[in-house]
Write a protein that holds these residues in place. Structure first.
Motif: not given
Length: 196
Positions: A13-32
């Protein structure tokens, strides 16, 4: 969403706005992904296939020159980590990224990042802004190495990474500043008002 993923969302979010749908995608694509001290996020000769986000811990970037390590950057808590020189063209790295401390990351693969750029509402803008920021920081560090004294480079290290002076081994700080550990000891002693 977990609290540490919230830190990742805040960094994006320091770079761009993040919508709720974006959050779901980010959550899916990043792994621990976790590293112990001395473990490598990337070694020379490997292709950099991931961008990482450091939840907690510390990574250092270095090159080998005639068997001598030259540290040129760090990724402390809540910063992104990658060797873009290898990652963007997907070619073998000439650099190392290594954990100094136990380090917990979120990481995203090259293919998933391309999907993120395409699918995220402001994905292309995010990619461009990160690349621009990286370019400016790299130029500043390169300029400082050739135009500053060792004292000034040490000041730059303290300014850029104020929390790292006690976390990074002295030989690594000396390598980053571009001097021998004994010279760094002298600089620190002089600043403490001691005779060396």
């Amino acid at each position: 969403m977990t609290a540490d993923k919230t830190l990742l969302m805040d960094a994006i979010r320091q770079f761009v706005p993040v919508a709720d749908t974006d959050e779901v995608l980010i959550d899916q694509l990043f792994e621990s992904y976790d590293l112990e001290p001395g473990d490598f996020f990337l070694q020379a000769g490997e292709v950099c296939r991931y961008v990482g986000f450091v939840k907690t811990g510390l990574l250092r970037y270095y090159v080998l020159d005639d068997g001598e390590e030259h540290t040129y950057d760090f990724s402390p808590d809540q910063t992104f980590a990658c060797n873009y020189e290898s990652f963007l063209p997907q070619t073998p790295s000439t650099r190392y990224i290594q954990a100094i401390e136990p380090t917990a990351l979120w990481r995203i693969s090259y293919d998933n990042l391309q999907q993120l750029y395409k699918t995220l509402q402001h994905g292309q803008q995010f990619g461009r802004l990160v690349a621009e920021q990286l370019f400016v920081i790299t130029l500043q560090k390169l300029t400082s190495f050739y135009s500053e004294t060792a004292d000034e480079r040490y000041d730059s290290f303290l300014r850029l990474f104020p929390e790292l002076a006690e976390r990074v081994p002295q030989y690594v700080v000396a390598s980053y500043v571009g001097i021998k550990p004994q010279s760094l000891s002298r600089i620190r002693a002089q600043r403490a008002g001691k005779h060396y």
